[in-house]
Design an enzyme around this catalytic site. Sequence first.
Site, PDB file in Angstrom:
ATOM      1  N   SER A  62       0.817  -1.215   0.000  1.00  0.00           N
ATOM      2  CA  SER A  62       0.000   0.000   0.000  1.00  0.00           C
ATOM      3  C   SER A  62       0.848   1.261   0.000  1.00  0.00           C
ATOM      4  O   SER A  62       1.644   1.483  -0.906  1.00  0.00           O
ATOM      5  CB  SER A  62      -0.964  -0.027   1.200  1.00  0.00           C
ATOM      6  OG  SER A  62      -1.885   1.032   1.126  1.00  0.00           O
ATOM      7  N   HIS A  63       0.715   2.079   1.034  1.00  0.00           N
ATOM      8  CA  HIS A  63       1.372   3.381   1.093  1.00  0.00           C
ATOM      9  C   HIS A  63       2.749   3.322   1.752  1.00  0.00           C
ATOM     10  O   HIS A  63       3.366   4.359   1.964  1.00  0.00           O
ATOM     11  CB  HIS A  63       0.490   4.358   1.873  1.00  0.00           C
ATOM     12  CG  HIS A  63       0.131   3.860   3.244  1.00  0.00           C
ATOM     13  ND1 HIS A  63      -0.677   2.761   3.438  1.00  0.00           N
ATOM     14  CD2 HIS A  63       0.473   4.290   4.473  1.00  0.00           C
ATOM     15  CE1 HIS A  63      -0.812   2.548   4.734  1.00  0.00           C
ATOM     16  NE2 HIS A  63      -0.120   3.455   5.385  1.00  0.00           N
ATOM     17  N   ASP A 120      -1.952   6.654  -3.570  1.00  0.00           N
ATOM     18  CA  ASP A 120      -0.820   5.992  -2.921  1.00  0.00           C
ATOM     19  C   ASP A 120      -0.208   4.915  -3.805  1.00  0.00           C
ATOM     20  O   ASP A 120      -0.551   4.782  -4.983  1.00  0.00           O
ATOM     21  CB  ASP A 120      -1.237   5.420  -1.567  1.00  0.00           C
ATOM     22  CG  ASP A 120      -2.176   4.228  -1.684  1.00  0.00           C
ATOM     23  OD1 ASP A 120      -2.942   4.181  -2.670  1.00  0.00           O
ATOM     24  OD2 ASP A 120      -2.146   3.349  -0.809  1.00  0.00           O
ATOM     25  N   ASP A 176      -0.447   1.647  -4.173  1.00  0.00           N
ATOM     26  CA  ASP A 176      -1.267   0.655  -4.878  1.00  0.00           C
ATOM     27  C   ASP A 176      -2.591   1.216  -5.378  1.00  0.00           C
ATOM     28  O   ASP A 176      -3.412   0.486  -5.928  1.00  0.00           O
ATOM     29  CB  ASP A 176      -1.510  -0.577  -4.006  1.00  0.00           C
ATOM     30  CG  ASP A 176      -2.428  -0.300  -2.830  1.00  0.00           C
ATOM     31  OD1 ASP A 176      -2.397   0.822  -2.308  1.00  0.00           O
ATOM     32  OD2 ASP A 176      -3.179  -1.208  -2.418  1.00  0.00           O
ATOM     33  N   ASP A 221      -5.278   2.739  -3.780  1.00  0.00           N
ATOM     34  CA  ASP A 221      -6.564   2.673  -3.092  1.00  0.00           C
ATOM     35  C   ASP A 221      -6.795   3.838  -2.131  1.00  0.00           C
ATOM     36  O   ASP A 221      -7.854   3.904  -1.493  1.00  0.00           O
ATOM     37  CB  ASP A 221      -6.751   1.331  -2.382  1.00  0.00           C
ATOM     38  CG  ASP A 221      -5.740   1.078  -1.281  1.00  0.00           C
ATOM     39  OD1 ASP A 221      -4.851   1.927  -1.069  1.00  0.00           O
ATOM     40  OD2 ASP A 221      -5.819   0.015  -0.630  1.00  0.00           O
ATOM     41  N   ARG A 222      -5.861   4.759  -2.025  1.00  0.00           N
ATOM     42  CA  ARG A 222      -6.038   5.931  -1.158  1.00  0.00           C
ATOM     43  C   ARG A 222      -5.950   7.203  -1.993  1.00  0.00           C
ATOM     44  O   ARG A 222      -5.472   7.191  -3.126  1.00  0.00           O
ATOM     45  CB  ARG A 222      -4.994   5.951  -0.045  1.00  0.00           C
ATOM     46  CG  ARG A 222      -5.029   4.696   0.800  1.00  0.00           C
ATOM     47  CD  ARG A 222      -4.066   4.759   1.967  1.00  0.00           C
ATOM     48  NE  ARG A 222      -4.005   3.464   2.631  1.00  0.00           N
ATOM     49  CZ  ARG A 222      -3.851   3.293   3.940  1.00  0.00           C
ATOM     50  NH1 ARG A 222      -3.735   4.332   4.733  1.00  0.00           N
ATOM     51  NH2 ARG A 222      -3.804   2.077   4.455  1.00  0.00           N
ATOM     52  N   LYS A 242     -11.394   0.230  -1.510  1.00  0.00           N
ATOM     53  CA  LYS A 242     -11.328   1.677  -1.622  1.00  0.00           C
ATOM     54  C   LYS A 242     -10.617   2.027  -2.920  1.00  0.00           C
ATOM     55  O   LYS A 242      -9.857   1.222  -3.449  1.00  0.00           O
ATOM     56  CB  LYS A 242     -10.627   2.281  -0.408  1.00  0.00           C
ATOM     57  CG  LYS A 242      -9.313   1.634   0.023  1.00  0.00           C
ATOM     58  CD  LYS A 242      -8.845   2.264   1.329  1.00  0.00           C
ATOM     59  CE  LYS A 242      -7.582   1.604   1.869  1.00  0.00           C
ATOM     60  NZ  LYS A 242      -7.848   0.353   2.587  1.00  0.00           N
TER      61      LYS A 242
END
Length: 547
Positions: free
Chosen positions: A111-112, A270, A272, A274-275, A371
Amino acid sequence: MSRKRKKARIKPGTSGLRKKVRVFLKPNYTENFVQAIFDAMPAPGPKDSVVVVGGDGRYYVKEAVQIIIKIGFANGVKKFIVGQNGIFSTPAVSNVIRKSKADGGILLTASHNPGGIDNDFGIKYNISNGGPAPESVTNAIFAASKSLSQYKIDISKIGTVNFGDHSVEVIDSIEDYFTMTKEIFDMDLIKSFIKSHPEFTLLFDGLNGVTGPYGKRIFIDELGLPANSIDQCVPLEDFGGEHPDPNLTYAHKLVSNVHSKQIDFGAASDGDGDRNMIISKDWFVNPTDSVAVIADYAKLAIPYFKKSGIKGLARSMPTSAAIDRVAHQHGVSVYEVPTGWKFFGNLMDAGKLSICGEESFGTGSDHIREKDGIWAVVAWLNIIAYVNKDSPKLIGIKDIMNTFFEKYGRNYFSRYDYEEVDSDAANRMYSDLKALCYGGLVGQSFLGDKFVIASADDFEYTDPIDHSVSKNQGLRIVFDDGSRIVVRLSGTGSSGATIRIYYEMYENRPEHLMMDTQTALKPLIDIALQITKLEEYTGRKEPTVIT
């Protein structure tokens, strides 16, 4: 292929398994966890299944794709759908799982978190609804991991490669996602707005993560914005040495550019995808406000919701109650769930939820079961186009927020992250605070009688769909005026512990709606530090990140 079983304690969290890259490089570590995923796949299991695979382009993604394909074929997987060069944003994987009716997907992302050989990697399993695996499956993966020749696929070329009864299909994941985006949003309205307001400026920063190509396809190729409307949009294995987290601290280049170039609409996603973060030359949109604004305008501005309506709204427990006020105004149900997108997925599958969000910059809807950073950015662009359709003068983000606060009041909200805290110290602090919540805090007053503690507990959630119970989801200290302090320990990092403290205070006096957030919340912040004794336990005087 014979399985190598090696005892290990590989326990995935709410966002999958995240460790340092060098941990995944240890002999049999990645292989063991991947095999555990196939062992734990819901019935009928991996035989003859279709599995989607891809990740955010960070270091080790391409190698991990090859391992997954090899082990998957050995377990009877019939077909893999792989993003070209292994590139696949998390929301795009969810979309393809649902669109192709696949049996699940394996996402390669942390992710982030930072990337590169000395930083983080992760493996996450999504089930057939496109959302994160529920605890029953992740627990099964953990159990399988404890008991626990090659194929080489060219994943740079789009097309299908067959191996007897098995196949690997490499797809253009960007084009699939773009097609979905056009079906959701009013692209004609957005184009008309851009044409009628040539003074409007946009800057999307991909943070060298997976969404760069998606941003280029939408903002440059489709909407016709100038080439300088995107930045850092080439995915890099180490994210350019930066931390691909869209917040005011780590997306510092975007923040600087937006202010120095007086950008009307700045956005980032981010690693991947999703944010998201939304910012302008004169306003930062807190993510808890962002999801509430999207929900408020959805049926008016966005074709997808004009057609489907709003079935319900939801937020994670630490997220502010701004969206609750929108739900009440629109006459729909609102749900408070633990942190973790799988809880939203259950509500969506039951037809009870349309739009939801987490304070950790995650926003989404029932179009997929993850998300979706790009979705949130385009949703805001759609809303801006809608409010400006009859206005010769540009109505900007600050104007939109001011109108929203005048209508609903303002839930001042901030999150303080204390990252890589000594785990033992963090656990001692948390354990002692939990004991206080159940013995002694209620009734205590601060600043005279301005803040009086009305309740204190550890949030527990009973899923209204499957009736599963999730305990120990975060300590809540609630004051009699509705203000809240929430404390959680996070497991999303790969080393140490992260203490998160959330602050929320409601204000509806017109003259107090546009205050600086930290100024408004300072009394609550001081009270939290007094109650938790955070500095005494951890030695930390300042947070790593303030949201």
